[in-house]
Write a protein that holds these residues in place. Structure first.
Motif: not given
Ligand SMILES: NC(=O)c1ccc[n+]([C@@H]2O[C@H](COP(=O)([O-])OP(=O)(O)OC[C@H]3O[C@@H](n4cnc5c(N)ncnc54)[C@H](OP(=O)(O)O)[C@@H]3O)[C@@H](O)[C@H]2O)c1
Length: 222
Positions: A99-108
């Motif tokens: 499972v390739i995970c490119p997920i970036v948890p971010m906010s402004r």
């Protein structure tokens, strides 16, 4: 190889489908099967218009179904509200799937883009995925790629992507796939517990982009 793109109807999914269909069978995923099929047909038309013909294919299916028959799954979905998607695919995903995970948890924030797990005392997205998909081999990577450049599939992407994972065989498979994207260089960083380091590069890149008017920034390690 059969590559399933969960949330493949979006920006990352489009770029990956257009590049990997040259050699592989791609399944574009969606919460809505008919949306997935429509996107797959659109991508295939675009691919054939440029390549003439390809060895692989592009089809569409519902997210929770495609993980049951894909060799490699890429999570092309936003971090927000990720739990229902992970719950739905956890039931049907194949044992030992990569499972390739490119997920970036971010906010402004008022200061700029921030990496949210650090502020909320949470684990990285990749560790969270790994805790939900317990029999999968999670490979965190692709965070620093720009979807704009990825979707310009007729052009090479002269950049590095960083890789964290526990299973070195899974790293080898994922790295080979990444190297099929011309000029892209995967660099192994360490085990999945370090994924927070590579996920947090993206909000920094976006801040650099904003402060210095650099479009679609990426990284190169020298
Ligand atoms: N865009 C970039 O440049 C970039 C770069 C590096 C990493 N990433 C990461 O890659 C992931 C995908 O990014 P993206 O830009 O391709 O995303 P996106 O285009 O915003 O969304 C991708 C797909 O996710 C599905 N989706 C949206 N909300 C959802 C929800 N609440 N639950 C389940 N599925 C949902 C949608 O598919 P359906 O409506 O068809 O289900 C949508 O087409 C993100 O985690 C992002 O952090 C992105």
């Amino acid at each position: 190889m059969k590559i399933g793109l969960v949330g493949g109807t979006g920006r990352m999914g489009e770029g990956l489908a257009l590049r990997w269909c040259v050699k592989h069978d791609i399944v574009v995923g969606s919460r809505d099967a008919s949306k997935a099929v429509a996107a797959a047909q659109e991508y295939m038309k675009e691919a054939l218009a440029y390549y003439g013909k390809v060895e692989g294919s592009i089809d569409g299916d519902e997210n929770s179904r495609l993980v049951g028959y894909s060799d490699v799954v890429v999570l092309c979905i936003p971090y927000d509200n990720i739990e229902p998607t992970l719950d739905s695919i956890a039931k049907s995903i194949r044992d030992k799937s990569i499972v390739i995970c490119p997920i970036v948890p971010m906010s402004r924030s008022k200061d700029g883009f921030i990496y949210t797990p650090m502020h909320e005392h949470r684990d990285s997205a990749a560790m969270m995925v790994s805790s939900r998909l317990v029999n999968a081999r999670v490979v965190a990577t692709l965070h620093t790629i720009s979807d704009v450049k990825l979707r310009r599939f007729t052009e090479p992407i002269d950049t590095d992507v960083l890789v964290c994972a526990d299973d070195r065989d899974a790293v080898a498979v994922a790295s080979e796939l990444l190297k099929e994207i011309k000029n892209l260089r995967p660099l192994y960083v360490g085990p999945l517990s370090l994924a927070y380091q590579i996920e947090s590069v993206t909000p920094m890149l976006l801040n650099i982009s904003r402060q210095n008017s650099i479009k679609n920034p990426s990284i190169k390690i020298t």
